[in-house]
Structure formats: structure tokens, C-alpha cells
Design a protein around this motif. Structure first.
Motif, short mmCIF file in Angstrom:
data_model
loop_
_atom_site.label_atom_id
_atom_site.label_comp_id
_atom_site.label_asym_id
_atom_site.label_seq_id
_atom_site.Cartn_x
_atom_site.Cartn_y
_atom_site.Cartn_z
N ARG A 134 -47.96 -61.16 11.58
CA ARG A 134 -49.38 -61.21 11.97
C ARG A 134 -50.08 -59.87 11.75
O ARG A 134 -51.25 -59.83 11.38
N GLY A 135 -49.37 -58.79 11.99
CA GLY A 135 -50.01 -57.48 11.84
C GLY A 135 -50.25 -57.09 10.40
O GLY A 135 -51.03 -56.19 10.13
N VAL A 136 -49.60 -57.77 9.45
CA VAL A 136 -49.75 -57.43 8.04
C VAL A 136 -50.62 -58.44 7.32
O VAL A 136 -51.54 -58.08 6.58
N ASN A 137 -50.33 -59.73 7.51
CA ASN A 137 -51.06 -60.76 6.80
C ASN A 137 -51.19 -62.00 7.68
O ASN A 137 -50.35 -62.91 7.63
N GLU B 231 -58.07 -56.64 6.91
CA GLU B 231 -56.89 -56.68 7.77
C GLU B 231 -56.67 -55.27 8.31
O GLU B 231 -56.73 -54.30 7.56
N ALA B 232 -56.42 -55.17 9.58
CA ALA B 232 -56.22 -53.85 10.20
C ALA B 232 -55.24 -54.00 11.36
O ALA B 232 -55.21 -55.02 12.04
N LYS B 233 -54.45 -52.97 11.55
CA LYS B 233 -53.52 -52.92 12.67
C LYS B 233 -53.48 -51.50 13.20
O LYS B 233 -53.21 -50.56 12.44
N LEU B 234 -53.74 -51.35 14.48
CA LEU B 234 -53.73 -50.06 15.14
C LEU B 234 -52.55 -49.99 16.09
O LEU B 234 -52.19 -50.99 16.72
N GLY B 235 -51.94 -48.82 16.17
CA GLY B 235 -50.84 -48.62 17.10
C GLY B 235 -51.31 -48.72 18.54
O GLY B 235 -52.51 -48.58 18.84
N PRO B 236 -50.39 -48.95 19.47
CA PRO B 236 -50.79 -49.10 20.88
C PRO B 236 -51.41 -47.85 21.48
O PRO B 236 -52.07 -47.94 22.52
N ARG B 237 -51.20 -46.68 20.88
CA ARG B 237 -51.78 -45.44 21.41
C ARG B 237 -53.04 -45.02 20.63
O ARG B 237 -53.52 -43.91 20.80
N VAL B 238 -53.57 -45.91 19.79
CA VAL B 238 -54.73 -45.59 18.96
C VAL B 238 -55.91 -46.43 19.43
O VAL B 238 -55.78 -47.64 19.62
N ASP B 239 -57.07 -45.78 19.61
CA ASP B 239 -58.28 -46.52 19.96
C ASP B 239 -59.08 -46.82 18.69
O ASP B 239 -58.66 -46.52 17.59
N ASP B 240 -60.24 -47.44 18.86
CA ASP B 240 -61.06 -47.85 17.71
C ASP B 240 -61.84 -46.70 17.09
O ASP B 240 -62.54 -46.92 16.09
N ASP B 241 -61.78 -45.54 17.65
CA ASP B 241 -62.51 -44.39 17.11
C ASP B 241 -61.69 -43.76 15.98
O ASP B 241 -60.97 -42.78 16.17
N LEU B 242 -61.81 -44.34 14.78
CA LEU B 242 -61.05 -43.88 13.62
C LEU B 242 -61.75 -42.69 12.97
O LEU B 242 -62.94 -42.43 13.21
#
Length: 549
Positions: free
Chosen positions: A59-62, A225-236
Motif C-alpha cells: 500500500r505504501g508503494v502502489n 503516491e507518497a509515503k511519510l515516515g511516522p516521525r515526519v509531518d506534512d511540512d516537507l
């Protein structure tokens, strides 16, 4: 009275303290967990646990592939989803194996590091009393100098030497254990680097079409498609990329030979700047790297409705998988045929064109597959539909495919088929017109940030170096004793004038088939000659007993 006194002076029985069973179980479990055998088993289990993540869509990839899998296997997919097979690398069972392996390696390496550091500081062991019982043994005539001369010879050959009176102890090959520890420590660092990248890393995929109106900015909403780590917020990290030119070269067989993208980058803290990147040379920005994965074509289609209003669609067509880069796509015009007087839109007059684009179409029909990925004879095969596209219902759908439910229900009907070359137009039955203006290239981007990359590179180098040290170095020891004047060992003869007899023995700590030859050369060097010189090596190999302990 005596009996009473004996009872009073006799020591009282001290009850034995019974061990705590829970503590014993915990201690034994820890020993089993931190053994090297357990670490190898956990490493094997980790490799087995990674198989579902490599075979099944994730799911996190495709997520689209996961939905297709549910459609193709409606009975099997829910069972696999229940055990986390579609999110294998974040599942509880994969994390449990990962943490157990991490703990096992720490508990296994820590005492070995302590013991190895203590062994490096310690002196070589004392000379055994019965040297002739060691696997390699010889008696050699050495010029005057005694133990000091033997020690000097060993030091020149990079042996660790300890002299105790007339006895010399030397050992070599500690790089084997050092390499072994570096290998396992690097494996531990690899696990830490992967965990660091999983927690604080992120990635996203995006199609970027060339042109000033197709600028991509690094926000989560603009990723397909996007996947962020659990310690990453949406402020890229903030940056924007615009594709200006794209150069693609192909072999005659259709295989790609060269991809190069020229872009304009607008990042925080500076004016827009030009940049280039290719498949093997990513675009490195502050906080992320942009990788070029592939490319394709986006046909430029202009539609003029019955009121004379024109709209232009620049939509990427996705490849069908052949070498010639044939691609399919959809050009939808949901806001067509809006009455300019009333501003009302009839949802049953929406228009869409499902198309097949061939960069190099055959000279004769059927036009179903491109002969080459370069645009040598471009052709666009369009199928026109009119009716309700179903976009107003708010149901998510693909922008690259027509909703076949609208076609099957009769809300969307096919009104014609036409093949167009660049610059050609097609007038539909209601007087509206569609034109094929050309194409724009698009590229497939993967934007990634992995803070564990550098650590992973260093640990990978450590794995290779540690493995080389573990495989190519051998632990061995050599002992020497200067015999008293006038003594002689069997088959050794008598010392010549101005020289002393030295008894030499060797012991390989691990399997070392070449140790006998190395010991012979060492004995020859101690005797001041070359292997095979007469009188230099009287006790080798006649006095050697291979394999004796």
C-alpha cells in the motif's frame, strides 16, 4: 554435659538458598537470544519475512496494485490483508523479528568486543612445557643473541612478541576476530540505518509534463503516491521544479540509451536556477533527491464546443508495456458546451476522448502498436464519447481511464473513432471539433529523503572489509625456547661454535592449511637462512607431528 556443650558449640545448619526460577528462565532465555546461532536464525527469518513485501503489492508503494489484487483475488486478498501482507515492512511480525535481531546482535557483540579488547592488551601466553606436542615443532641453530635475536626476527614479521627470560611467545592473526566483529557491528549499523530511514524518511512519485504551466512543487497534495515516515509531518522541504527540455535517445531495437532532463529549480533562499539530471545522476536538493525513472508523451488536444469555446488538454498517456512506448490515456472535457448566455452546463453534453498514442505508427493498418519509442511517425487514435462522465458524483476515479460504468449504463455513448496526425482535426457529428496539436514529453520522478543513506553506505563498506578480514586472516601462535648449552634435541645434532640451539613450535588457532609452509619459512628466518638450507632447519619436518595437540 559434654553432649550439651557439643550441641551448643556445633555450627548450625545454614539452609541453601533456592534459586529464583523466573530469574533462571530469564537468564537462560537471554543467553539463547544473544548467541550467534540465534542471530543467524533471526537473520534468515528476516529474509523470509521480506518475501511478501517483494512479491505482493504494498500500500505504501502502489495502492492501485493492491486494489487490483483485491479485484483479481477476492477470497485470498482479505486473508493476506488480515496478516499485514500488503504492509509487510511495517507489520507487527516483521517488526518483532527486526527488534529481536537487533537485540541479539547487541547482546552477542558487546561481550565479544570486551573480550577482544582485553586480548589485544594482553601479552601472548607463556611457552608450554612440552613444546614437542604442538602440531609444528623444530630445533634450529641460531647465531649468538638467544631469545633477543628470535624476538627481533618475529617482530620484523609483524608478530606480537613477549620475552620471558630464555623463552619467546608470539601470536598473530587478531585481524580475523577484528574483521568478524567489524562485520557483525556493521550489520547492526545497517539495521539502525534502515530503521532511521524508515522513521524519518519519506518518498513520493510524480509525473511531470514539460511546460511553464506544469510546475511541480514539493507538497504532499501534488504527489500521485507518497509515503511519510511516522516521525515526519506534512511540512516537507520547499522547492519547485519545472521541466524545460527532455532528451531521450534509443537504440534501433527500441531500448533506451540516454535520458537527460533540463529543469528549472526554485528553492527557498535563492533565485530560480537551471539544473540537469539523468537516470544515474539524480538532482540533489536541500532535504531531498529527485530521481529520473522514465518518460513518456502527453498529447496536446484542443476541443472546440458547439458554442465556439476552446479548451486544451495536456494529459500524460501511460505506456502499455511494449518496447515501442505505445501509450493510452484520456482527454476529458467536463466543462464543455456551457451556454455563454445563461452560464448553465448540461451534464449530458460532457465530452471525453479515449486515445492510443503511437510515437512511430506502422505505415499500414492495423494501428495497434508503435514500432519505435522515438517520434518518427506519430499517430493518435481517438474514440469520442459524449454524455455524463460521472465526475459530479464525487466518486474517486482514475484520470487516465474512462469510467466504464457510465458507458455500460448508457449515460455515456460512443460517437466516433478517428486517427489523427499532428496538426489534423476532426469534426464530430454535432459540429464540434477536436484537434491534435502535438505532444509534450513527461518524466516520471521519484523524490526521496532518507537520512540513513550515509550511515548505510559506511556500514556496507564495513561489512565488506570485515568479511575480508574474517576470511583471509588466521590466528596462530609460535613459541621458542633457547636450550641450555650442551643439550641437544633428538635429530638436531650439536650446535656449531658461536650459536645456540632454539626449540621452536607453532600452533594454528583455526584451520590453516598453509601454516606448515609458513612455519618452515619462519624457522628458516630464525636460523638465518632460507627454507631447505642444510643445517638451518634440522627438526622440520622430520620432528613435526601434524594434528597433535
Amino acid at each position: 554435659m559434654t553432649a550439651v556443650d557439643d550441641r551448643q558449640t556445633a555450627p548450625a545448619d545454614v539452609p541453601r538458598r533456592r534459586p529464583n526460577p523466573l530469574l533462571a528462565v530469564a537468564r537462560n532465555s537471554w543467553r539463547q537470544l544473544t548467541s550467534m546461532r540465534t542471530a543467524l536464525v533471526l537473520l534468515f527469518l528476516l529474509a523470509v519475512a521480506a518475501i511478501p513485501g517483494s512479491v505482493l503489492p504494498q500500500r505504501g508503494v502502489n495502492p492501485e496494485d493492491v486494489r487490483d489484487f483485491f479485484t483479481a483475488y477476492p477470497d485470498l486478498a482479505p486473508l493476506l490483508d488480515r496478516v499485514g501482507a500488503f504492509e509487510a515492512f511495517s507489520s507487527a511480525w516483521f517488526s518483532a523479528i527486526y527488534l529481536l535481531l537487533f537485540t541479539s546482535l547487541i547482546g552477542c557483540i558487546t561481550p565479544r568486543l570486551r573480550d577482544h579488547s582485553r586480548a589485544l592488551r594482553a601479552r601472548p601466553p607463556a611457552v608450554p612445557r612440552r613444546m614437542e606436542r604442538l602440531p609444528q615443532h623444530a630445533v634450529v641453530s641460531v647465531p649468538d643473541g638467544g631469545a633477543a635475536a628470535v624476538a627481533a626476527t618475529l617482530r620484523r614479521r609483524r608478530w606480537r612478541v613477549a620475552v620471558r627470560g630464555d623463552e619467546v611467545s608470539a601470536e598473530k592473526g587478531y585481524l580475523k576476530e577484528t574483521g568478524n566483529l567489524i562485520f557483525h557491528s556493521s550489520m547492526l549499523v545497517v539495521l539502525a540505518a534502515v530503521a532511521l530511514g524508515s522513521w524519518y524518511g519519506w518518498h513520493g512519485n510524480r509525473l511531470l509534463v514539460a511546460g511553464e504551466d506544469q510546475v511541480f512543487c514539493n507538497t504532499r497534495q501534488q504527489y500521485a503516491e507518497a509515503k511519510l515516515g511516522p516521525r515526519v509531518d506534512d511540512d516537507l522541504p520547499r522547492f519547485c521544479v519545472r521541466l524545460d527540455e527532455f532528451d531521450a535517445r534509443f537504440l534501433e531495437t527500441g531500448q533506451p540509451a540516454f535520458y537527460n532532463a533540463k529543469v528549472t529549480v526554485d528553492s527557498d533562499g535563492g533565485p530560480p536556477r537551471p539544473a540537469e539530471f539523468s537516470v544515474n545522476s539524480p538532482l540533489r536538493l536541500d532535504g531531498a533527491n529527485v530521481y529520473l525513472l522514465g518518460h513518456g508523451y502527453a498529447p496536446v488536444i484542443r476541443y472546440t464546443d458547439r458554442f465556439g469555446a476552446s479548451q486544451t488538454s495536456v494529459v500524460p498517456f501511460l505506456g502499455t508495456g511494449d518496447v515501442g512506448l505505445s501509450s493510452e490515456g484520456l482527454a476529458a472535457f467536463p466543462d464543455a458546451n456551457v451556454d455563454p448566455d445563461t452560464g448553465e452546463r448540461d451534464p449530458d453534453l460532457q465530452v471525453a476522448f479515449s486515445g492510443l498514442y503511437l510515437p512511430t505508427a506502422p505505415q499500414e493498418p492495423p494501428f495497434v502498436r508503435s514500432e519505435h519509442p522515438a517520434e518518427r511517425n506519430p499517430l493518435l487514435d481517438l474514440v469520442a464519447y459524449r454524455g455524463n462522465l460521472g465526475l459530479d458524483a464525487g466518486i474517486p476515479g482514475s484520470v487516465y481511464q474512462l469510467d466504464q460504468r457510465q458507458v455500460s449504463s448508457g449515460r455515456l455513448t460512443e460517437v466516433g473513432v478517428k486517427q489523427l496526425r499532428i496538426g489534423e482535426s476532426w469534426t464530430l457529428d454535432d459540429g464540434t471539433k477536436v484537434e491534435f496539436l502535438g505532444t509534450r514529453p513527461f518524466i516520471t520522478l521519484s523524490v526521496r529523503h532518507d537520512p540513513g543513506t550515509t550511515l548505510l553506505l559506511v556500514s556496507s563498506i564495513g561489512l565488506v572489509l570485515g568479511l575480508m578480514g574474517s576470511l583471509f586472516f588466521r590466528r596462530r601462535r609460535v613459541f621458542a625456547r633457547v636450550l641450555p648449552t650442551g643439550s641437544a634435541a633428538p635429530d638436531s645434532g650439536s650446535p656449531t661454535g658461536g650459536s645456540s640451539l632454539v626449540e621452536v613450535a607453532g600452533l594454528p588457532r583455526t584451520e590453516h592449511p598453509g601454516f606448515a609452509a609458513e612455519f618452515a619459512q619462519l624457522v628458516a628466518a630464525i636460523g638465518g637462512g632460507r627454507p631447505g638450507d642444510p643445517g638451518t632447519d634440522p627438526g622440520t619436518p622430520a620432528g613435526a607431528r601434524e594434528g597433535a595437540e
